[in-house]
Design a protein around this motif. Structure first.
Motif, short mmCIF file in Angstrom:
data_model
loop_
_atom_site.label_atom_id
_atom_site.label_comp_id
_atom_site.label_asym_id
_atom_site.label_seq_id
_atom_site.Cartn_x
_atom_site.Cartn_y
_atom_site.Cartn_z
N THR A 2 0.79 -1.14 -0.04
CA THR A 2 -0.05 -0.15 -0.04
C THR A 2 0.90 1.33 -0.08
O THR A 2 1.86 1.18 0.81
CB THR A 2 -0.93 -0.15 1.25
OG1 THR A 2 -1.67 -1.27 1.31
CG2 THR A 2 -1.86 1.20 1.13
N ARG A 3 0.55 2.10 -0.84
CA ARG A 3 1.47 3.47 -1.00
C ARG A 3 0.51 4.63 -0.36
O ARG A 3 -0.66 4.83 -0.87
CB ARG A 3 1.72 3.58 -2.37
CG ARG A 3 2.55 5.06 -2.60
CD ARG A 3 3.30 5.15 -3.92
NE ARG A 3 4.61 4.28 -3.80
CZ ARG A 3 5.53 4.42 -4.55
NH1 ARG A 3 5.37 5.16 -5.71
NH2 ARG A 3 6.64 4.00 -4.45
N ALA A 4 1.11 5.42 0.26
CA ALA A 4 0.66 6.68 0.78
C ALA A 4 1.64 7.84 0.50
O ALA A 4 2.67 7.69 -0.02
CB ALA A 4 0.39 6.69 2.56
N LYS A 5 1.12 8.81 0.37
CA LYS A 5 1.89 10.05 -0.05
C LYS A 5 1.81 11.08 1.29
O LYS A 5 0.71 11.66 1.60
CB LYS A 5 1.40 10.84 -1.19
CG LYS A 5 2.32 11.89 -1.65
CD LYS A 5 1.90 12.42 -3.14
CE LYS A 5 2.78 13.37 -3.59
NZ LYS A 5 2.24 13.94 -4.96
N PHE A 6 2.89 11.60 1.93
CA PHE A 6 2.97 12.18 2.97
C PHE A 6 3.91 13.50 2.68
O PHE A 6 4.91 13.33 2.00
CB PHE A 6 3.61 11.40 4.24
CG PHE A 6 2.56 10.82 4.93
CD1 PHE A 6 2.08 11.15 6.10
CD2 PHE A 6 2.11 9.52 4.20
CE1 PHE A 6 1.24 10.34 6.85
CE2 PHE A 6 1.16 8.64 4.96
CZ PHE A 6 0.51 9.27 6.18
N ARG A 7 3.55 14.49 3.45
CA ARG A 7 4.39 15.83 3.24
C ARG A 7 5.24 15.95 4.54
O ARG A 7 4.66 16.08 5.41
CB ARG A 7 3.63 16.89 2.90
CG ARG A 7 4.32 18.34 2.96
CD ARG A 7 3.39 19.51 2.41
NE ARG A 7 3.15 19.34 1.02
CZ ARG A 7 1.98 19.44 0.52
NH1 ARG A 7 0.95 19.15 1.14
NH2 ARG A 7 2.16 18.85 -1.07
N TYR A 67 6.83 9.40 -1.02
CA TYR A 67 5.89 8.21 -0.93
C TYR A 67 6.44 7.48 0.28
O TYR A 67 7.35 7.37 0.84
CB TYR A 67 6.10 7.61 -1.93
CG TYR A 67 5.70 8.03 -3.47
CD1 TYR A 67 4.36 8.54 -3.54
CD2 TYR A 67 6.59 8.35 -4.38
CE1 TYR A 67 3.77 9.18 -4.60
CE2 TYR A 67 6.14 9.23 -5.59
CZ TYR A 67 4.91 9.28 -5.59
OH TYR A 67 4.40 10.09 -6.86
N LEU A 68 5.22 6.66 0.93
CA LEU A 68 5.67 5.87 2.23
C LEU A 68 4.79 4.63 1.66
O LEU A 68 3.57 4.49 1.48
CB LEU A 68 4.85 6.43 3.47
CG LEU A 68 4.68 5.74 4.64
CD1 LEU A 68 6.43 5.59 5.01
CD2 LEU A 68 4.07 6.48 5.54
N ASP A 69 5.77 3.47 1.65
CA ASP A 69 5.12 2.39 1.01
C ASP A 69 4.99 1.42 2.14
O ASP A 69 6.14 1.22 3.15
CB ASP A 69 6.08 1.88 0.03
CG ASP A 69 6.32 2.50 -1.22
OD1 ASP A 69 5.09 2.94 -1.74
OD2 ASP A 69 7.16 2.52 -1.74
N PHE A 70 4.02 0.61 2.30
CA PHE A 70 3.81 -0.40 3.56
C PHE A 70 3.81 -1.68 2.86
O PHE A 70 2.92 -2.06 1.89
CB PHE A 70 2.26 -0.11 4.28
CG PHE A 70 2.46 1.22 4.91
CD1 PHE A 70 2.95 1.32 6.16
CD2 PHE A 70 1.95 2.50 4.37
CE1 PHE A 70 2.64 2.37 6.93
CE2 PHE A 70 1.69 3.58 5.19
CZ PHE A 70 2.25 3.55 6.33
N THR A 71 4.71 -2.45 3.22
CA THR A 71 4.92 -3.99 2.88
C THR A 71 4.82 -4.73 3.88
O THR A 71 5.79 -4.49 4.83
CB THR A 71 6.37 -3.88 1.91
OG1 THR A 71 5.99 -3.16 0.99
CG2 THR A 71 6.34 -5.08 1.20
N PRO A 72 3.97 -5.88 3.81
CA PRO A 72 3.92 -6.76 5.00
C PRO A 72 5.48 -7.37 5.17
O PRO A 72 6.12 -7.57 4.35
CB PRO A 72 3.03 -7.76 4.66
CG PRO A 72 2.19 -7.18 3.47
CD PRO A 72 3.03 -6.24 2.72
N ALA A 73 5.59 -7.30 6.63
CA ALA A 73 6.95 -8.01 7.04
C ALA A 73 6.79 -9.38 7.50
O ALA A 73 5.85 -9.88 7.96
CB ALA A 73 7.48 -7.11 8.30
N GLU A 74 7.56 -10.15 6.95
CA GLU A 74 7.41 -11.57 7.21
C GLU A 74 8.45 -12.11 8.36
O GLU A 74 9.30 -11.56 8.35
CB GLU A 74 7.68 -12.39 5.93
CG GLU A 74 6.68 -11.93 4.81
CD GLU A 74 6.78 -12.79 3.62
OE1 GLU A 74 6.85 -13.63 3.84
OE2 GLU A 74 6.45 -12.01 2.54
#
Length: 74
Positions: A2-7, A67-74
């Motif tokens: 999931t990608r979000a955009k933050f300032r 951009y802030l990318d959320f990738t599941p950590a395994e």
């Protein structure tokens, strides 16, 4: 993913910290005058992030968006 955009809205440096510690504060983009931001603001209209950084190679500029990318950590 999931990608979000933050300032980045602020940076606070600590002169007493021997390791160059800085706190960065971010908010989710909500400026709908930019077409790409309209999409991000629709799905992540509100969000806040504060991170503490000591790595001298990592710098964020207040006013810049990231951009802030959320990738599941395994």
């Amino acid at each position: 993913m999931t990608r979000a955009k933050f300032r980045c809205v602020s940076v606070e440096s600590f002169s007493t910290a021997p390791d160059g510690q800085r706190n960065y504060r971010f908010t989710a983009v909500a400026d709908d005058s930019v077409p790409e931001n309209q999409r991000y603001a629709k799905y992540t209209p509100v969000g806040n992030l504060t991170i503490t950084v000591t790595n001298p190679d990592v710098e964020f500029s207040p006013g810049a968006s990231y951009y802030l990318d959320f990738t599941p950590a395994e």
